[in-house]
Scaffold this motif. Structure first.
Motif, PDB file in Angstrom:
ATOM      1  N   GLU A   1       0.831  -1.211   0.000  1.00  0.00           N
ATOM      2  CA  GLU A   1       0.000   0.000   0.000  1.00  0.00           C
ATOM      3  C   GLU A   1       0.863   1.258   0.000  1.00  0.00           C
ATOM      4  OE1 GLU A   1      -2.489  -0.865   3.376  1.00  0.00           O
ATOM      5  OE2 GLU A   1      -4.055  -1.757   2.105  1.00  0.00           O
ATOM      6  N   ALA A   2       1.966   1.236   0.727  1.00  0.00           N
ATOM      7  CA  ALA A   2       2.882   2.381   0.727  1.00  0.00           C
ATOM      8  C   ALA A   2       3.496   2.572  -0.658  1.00  0.00           C
ATOM      9  CB  ALA A   2       3.978   2.188   1.774  1.00  0.00           C
ATOM     10  N   GLU A   3       3.876   1.472  -1.316  1.00  0.00           N
ATOM     11  CA  GLU A   3       4.458   1.596  -2.657  1.00  0.00           C
ATOM     12  C   GLU A   3       3.416   2.044  -3.671  1.00  0.00           C
ATOM     13  OE1 GLU A   3       7.255  -0.625  -5.954  1.00  0.00           O
ATOM     14  OE2 GLU A   3       6.926  -1.617  -4.030  1.00  0.00           O
ATOM     15  N   ILE A   4       2.182   1.595  -3.514  1.00  0.00           N
ATOM     16  CA  ILE A   4       1.102   2.048  -4.409  1.00  0.00           C
ATOM     17  C   ILE A   4       0.968   3.562  -4.327  1.00  0.00           C
ATOM     18  CG2 ILE A   4      -1.414   2.052  -4.730  1.00  0.00           C
ATOM     19  CD1 ILE A   4      -1.295  -0.973  -3.800  1.00  0.00           C
ATOM     20  N   ALA A   5       0.939   4.091  -3.109  1.00  0.00           N
ATOM     21  CA  ALA A   5       0.823   5.545  -2.919  1.00  0.00           C
ATOM     22  C   ALA A   5       2.017   6.263  -3.543  1.00  0.00           C
ATOM     23  CB  ALA A   5       0.706   5.873  -1.428  1.00  0.00           C
ATOM     24  N   TRP A   6       3.221   5.717  -3.358  1.00  0.00           N
ATOM     25  CA  TRP A   6       4.416   6.322  -3.948  1.00  0.00           C
ATOM     26  C   TRP A   6       4.332   6.302  -5.477  1.00  0.00           C
ATOM     27  CZ3 TRP A   6       8.132   4.433  -7.255  1.00  0.00           C
ATOM     28  CH2 TRP A   6       9.235   5.265  -7.466  1.00  0.00           C
ATOM     29  N   CYS A   7       3.922   5.187  -6.057  1.00  0.00           N
ATOM     30  CA  CYS A   7       3.812   5.073  -7.520  1.00  0.00           C
ATOM     31  C   CYS A   7       2.847   6.126  -8.071  1.00  0.00           C
ATOM     32  CB  CYS A   7       3.326   3.679  -7.937  1.00  0.00           C
ATOM     33  SG  CYS A   7       4.557   2.375  -7.804  1.00  0.00           S
ATOM     34  N   GLU A   8       1.711   6.267  -7.428  1.00  0.00           N
ATOM     35  CA  GLU A   8       0.713   7.237  -7.899  1.00  0.00           C
ATOM     36  C   GLU A   8       1.226   8.670  -7.763  1.00  0.00           C
ATOM     37  OE1 GLU A   8      -2.648   5.988  -5.552  1.00  0.00           O
ATOM     38  OE2 GLU A   8      -3.193   4.437  -7.015  1.00  0.00           O
ATOM     39  N   ARG A   9       1.857   8.961  -6.624  1.00  0.00           N
ATOM     40  CA  ARG A   9       2.417  10.293  -6.392  1.00  0.00           C
ATOM     41  C   ARG A   9       3.515  10.602  -7.409  1.00  0.00           C
ATOM     42  NH1 ARG A   9       2.929   9.295  -1.292  1.00  0.00           N
ATOM     43  NH2 ARG A   9       5.130   8.776  -1.368  1.00  0.00           N
ATOM     44  N   THR A  10       4.382   9.646  -7.665  1.00  0.00           N
ATOM     45  CA  THR A  10       5.495   9.851  -8.587  1.00  0.00           C
ATOM     46  C   THR A  10       5.006   9.959 -10.021  1.00  0.00           C
ATOM     47  OG1 THR A  10       6.923   8.683  -7.043  1.00  0.00           O
ATOM     48  CG2 THR A  10       7.757   8.959  -9.285  1.00  0.00           C
ATOM     49  N   ALA A  11       4.011   9.170 -10.420  1.00  0.00           N
ATOM     50  CA  ALA A  11       3.441   9.282 -11.767  1.00  0.00           C
ATOM     51  C   ALA A  11       2.881  10.680 -11.988  1.00  0.00           C
ATOM     52  CB  ALA A  11       2.352   8.233 -11.970  1.00  0.00           C
ATOM     53  N   LYS A  12       2.207  11.215 -10.979  1.00  0.00           N
ATOM     54  CA  LYS A  12       1.646  12.570 -11.078  1.00  0.00           C
ATOM     55  C   LYS A  12       2.765  13.606 -11.214  1.00  0.00           C
ATOM     56  CE  LYS A  12      -1.549  15.698  -8.832  1.00  0.00           C
ATOM     57  NZ  LYS A  12      -2.371  15.973  -7.670  1.00  0.00           N
ATOM     58  N   ARG A  13       3.843  13.446 -10.433  1.00  0.00           N
ATOM     59  CA  ARG A  13       4.985  14.381 -10.534  1.00  0.00           C
ATOM     60  C   ARG A  13       5.595  14.355 -11.928  1.00  0.00           C
ATOM     61  NH1 ARG A  13       7.868  12.143  -5.213  1.00  0.00           N
ATOM     62  NH2 ARG A  13       6.661  13.248  -3.643  1.00  0.00           N
ATOM     63  N   ILE A  14       5.742  13.175 -12.483  1.00  0.00           N
ATOM     64  CA  ILE A  14       6.328  13.041 -13.826  1.00  0.00           C
ATOM     65  C   ILE A  14       5.451  13.761 -14.839  1.00  0.00           C
ATOM     66  CG2 ILE A  14       6.825  11.393 -15.690  1.00  0.00           C
ATOM     67  CD1 ILE A  14       7.734   9.425 -13.433  1.00  0.00           C
TER      68      ILE A  14
END
Length: 184
Positions: free
Chosen positions: A162-175
């Motif tokens: 769940e922590a990695e899911i949140a990171w993936c979504e946050r990082t995709a948005k930043r990109i």
């Protein structure tokens, strides 16, 4: 290999005398092939190797009909000491595993931003599927027959995913917001 070694020594100690098949079945029922990288095909080899090293001993070998011979194993004092050493090392020391994603992510600028963002969202989707499987497993009837601490391990995996899911979504948005990302 030390995780596999610890898992096998621990199970032989817990279940002894025990056939290799029962060790394999127990490890697979815990899904240890996924979270401890215990390869089912390596269990019998590991049992023989640990026997050669004096960590285990053969209790009996029996053959019924044309079936392959089945060896029953027990743990030696040397094996108990090795298990305790590996156990305490696992509890008291961090041993981060090598994740190929880390190497791939270090070359983020080599991908078009849209592809990188899509790949991160795909990773999040795959992680969500894994979380759903683990949540279903913890609620399944067969989980009632497993030690409670195995369920706790699955809970840990869920929280980490769940922590990695949140990171993936946050990082995709930043990109997507930053556009092109360059080296240096």
């Amino acid at each position: 290999m030390s995780a596999t070694r610890m898992m096998i020594l621990g199970l032989v100690q817990w279940m002894e005398p025990v056939h290799g098949y029962d060790v394999r079945r127990e490890l697979l029922s815990w899904s240890a092939d996924k979270w401890a990288n215990v390869q089912p095909g390596s269990i019998y080899h590991a049992l023989r190797k640990m026997t050669d090293e004096g960590l285990l001993h053969e209790v009996t070998t029996e053959q019924i009909g044309a079936r392959p011979a089945r060896t029953t194993y027990g743990i030696t004092d040397k094996g108990r000491a090795e298990f305790q050493s590996l156990l305490r090392n696992g509890w008291w020391n961090l041993s981060p595993g090598v994740d190929p994603f880390m190497a791939a992510f270090s070359f983020l600028p080599a991908l078009p931003p849209a592809e990188a963002a899509a790949a991160l969202r795909n990773r999040a989707t795959q992680l969500r599927a894994g979380v759903q499987q683990l949540e279903a497993a913890t609620k399944a009837d067969w989980a009632d027959n497993k030690p409670i601490h195995v369920t706790w391990l699955w809970e840990r995996s869920i929280v980490m995913a769940e922590a990695e899911i949140a990171w993936c979504e946050r990082t995709a948005k930043r990109i997507e917001e930053n556009g092109e990302i360059k080296f240096g």
